[in-house]
Design an enzyme around this catalytic site. Structure first.
Site, short mmCIF file in Angstrom:
data_model
loop_
_atom_site.label_atom_id
_atom_site.label_comp_id
_atom_site.label_asym_id
_atom_site.label_seq_id
_atom_site.Cartn_x
_atom_site.Cartn_y
_atom_site.Cartn_z
CD GLU A 31 -3.05 0.80 2.26
OE1 GLU A 31 -4.23 0.55 1.95
OE2 GLU A 31 -2.67 0.88 3.45
CD GLU A 35 -2.65 0.98 -4.61
OE1 GLU A 35 -3.64 1.18 -5.36
OE2 GLU A 35 -2.69 0.24 -3.60
CB CYS A 75 -7.40 -2.42 6.05
SG CYS A 75 -5.73 -2.07 5.48
CB SER A 105 -5.45 0.82 -1.58
OG SER A 105 -4.45 -0.16 -1.73
CE LYS A 156 -10.93 -7.67 7.89
NZ LYS A 156 -10.10 -7.30 6.72
CD GLU A 186 -11.57 -8.57 3.48
OE1 GLU A 186 -11.14 -7.50 3.04
OE2 GLU A 186 -11.19 -9.07 4.57
CD GLU A 195 -14.58 -9.65 -5.99
OE1 GLU A 195 -15.44 -8.95 -6.56
OE2 GLU A 195 -14.75 -10.17 -4.86
CB CYS A 244 -10.08 -3.44 14.21
SG CYS A 244 -9.83 -3.06 12.47
#
Length: 461
Positions: A163, A166, A183, A203, A242, A245, A250, A387
């Protein structure tokens, strides 16, 4: 392939219509009249689980007209040994799947734990709020029978390498700015369904959870000398989203589902209790190597501003070619809200913003749409203080205890950072070895294939 049952649900038999969940939902996904059972619009829901945290309506032994407790536990995917009350708002349970995998000798089980778990899991065993217990957590996971006890923090360090690189590329070579962190899966889903025209600002980096998952079944398979198809990858997260996710189509960069199942901090506690493990008196153990090595920069991912601070620690040294004068960057730390700063990095002034709480993100998003925001880098976390206050964390039953819990979890996260020998992601020796022997370089061909992804526009009704 995603499972059919929603991750976050409200039990219609138990909901009293108090609407505390309505007030806390950041995307107005909960519907219903006051005093009547509420429902969730799954198209708008980002599965953050804050409604689960705040719900106070539960099944009473005096309720005779509701389904039996055993039936509800089965519907929720709970272990039969669970003793705590069943609240109206709940998340789908996956502890049964993990227990079955641990008993299956054909599988080679690997587990990772997010940074916020180690400052919260102890609360489930009566220890003080915010107790820092990484060693006991590692020991408990090993006693549960996991073949390898690895750590999401290793992948958090890798995330910073990707990251940070990037961001530097976007700023110096021309790219879509500001760049958003990626994230937090609830934040990503929010962008996809509410601001799809701004998806290119995200990102392309996968989250640490997903980077760990794909590395387990590629690099980890080689390190441990095991076939990738035998690896069963488990993630322990403070976040209910999560679960969403890991099921995204993907997320199969390894050729398999990179993370097979996600359980929350609460579910890990349930498994530990189910196995009869005395968590409080466990002696500390270390995480397995090399995918369990981490720096202080990785552990602060668990608090709002942590990803930004970790990225700046590395970004500064990559750009300035000199040591960072002060490792602790207090100007990006804080609670719920929006914080802005200008950071001088190697002759370049980076304009950054840290957003905590999705309701606060709308302000920034509208400014960007209107062309009135000239930031380079924006961190967004869905939950109130990052978190550590995630929907899968131990439930704080008394509202008066919540501020103290969040403060203690946050404080001990920074304590953990400060007591680690290495505090910058690029100094992680096993991350360096990963690039030297497997990935090549950040943003390189192999890194792009395994560690980066794309996002999709979603319909939000």
């Amino acid at each position: 392939m995603q499972r059919n049952n929603p991750i976050i649900q409200i039990d219609q038999e138990l909901c009293t219509g108090c609407q505390r969940c309505v007030a806390i939902c950041p995307v107005d996904a909960i519907e219903g009249k006051k005093g009547q059972p509420q429902t969730i619009c799954q198209e708008r829901c980002v599965a953050c689980g804050q409604c689960v945290q705040i719900c106070s309506a539960y099944a009473s032994i005096f309720d005779e007209d509701i389904a039996p407790r055993e039936q509800k536990m089965t519907e929720r995917g709970l272990l039969s040994s669970v003793k705590e009350p069943l609240f109206a708002a709940y998340n789908r349970g996956d502890a049964l799947t993990v227990k079955a995998a641990l008993a299956d000798r054909r599988l080679f089980t690997m587990v990772q734990c997010a940074p916020a778990v180690r400052v919260a899991i102890a609360e489930e065993f009566g220890m003080p709020l915010g107790s820092l217990t990484p060693g006991q957590m590692a020991a408990a996971l090993r006693k549960l029978g996991f073949a390898r006890v690895y750590d999401t923090n290793f992948a958090a360090d890798v995330t910073i390498m990707e990251e940070g690189s990037e961001l530097i590329k976007r700023v110096t070579a021309g790219g879509t700015l500001p760049m958003f962190t990626s994230c937090c899966p609830a934040w990503v889903k929010y962008v996809e369904q509410t601001y799809p025209e701004l998806i290119s600002h995200l990102s392309s980096c996968k989250s640490p959870q997903q980077m760990a998952g794909v590395l387990f079944k590629t690099y980890g398979a080689k390190v441990d000398g095991v076939e990738a198809e035998r690896i069963f990858s488990v993630s322990v997260m403070p976040c209910t989203c999560k679960k969403f996710e890991c099921e995204r189509p993907e997320m199969e960069g390894s050729g398999y589902r990179d993370v097979d199942v996600v359980i929350t901090t609460r579910e890990l506690a349930q498994l530990i209790k189910d196995a009869g493990i005395d968590f409080v008196h466990l002696a500390d153990e270390e995480f397995d190597q090399p995918l369990g090595t981490y720096t202080g920069a990785a552990t602060i991912f668990g608090v709002t501003g942590g990803v930004m601070e970790a990225a700046l620690r590395t970004g500064y040294e990559l750009l300035a070619k000199e040591a960072l004068p002060e490792i602790s960057l207090n100007y990006v730390r804080g609670g719920e809200g929006i914080r802005k700063a200008n950071v001088n990095v190697g002759g370049l002034t980076l304009k950054v913003a840290v957003v905590s709480g999705l309701k606060n993100a709308k302000v920034i998003m509208e400014q960007i749409k209107a062309g009135k925001a000239d930031f380079h880098f924006v961190e967004v976390m869905c939950c109130p203080v990052g978190c550590v206050s995630g929907g899968g964390q131990p439930k704080v039953l008394l509202p008066s205890d919540k501020p103290g819990s969040y403060t203690s979890r946050t404080a001990n996260t920074y304590v953990h950072d400060e007591t680690l020998l290495l505090r910058k992601s690029h100094d992680n020796p096993d991350v360096q070895k990963l690039y030297e022997s497997f990935l090549g370089e950040p943003l390189g061909h192999e890194s792009h294939h395994l560690l980066h992804t794309h996002y999709v526009a979603r319909k939000a009704t």
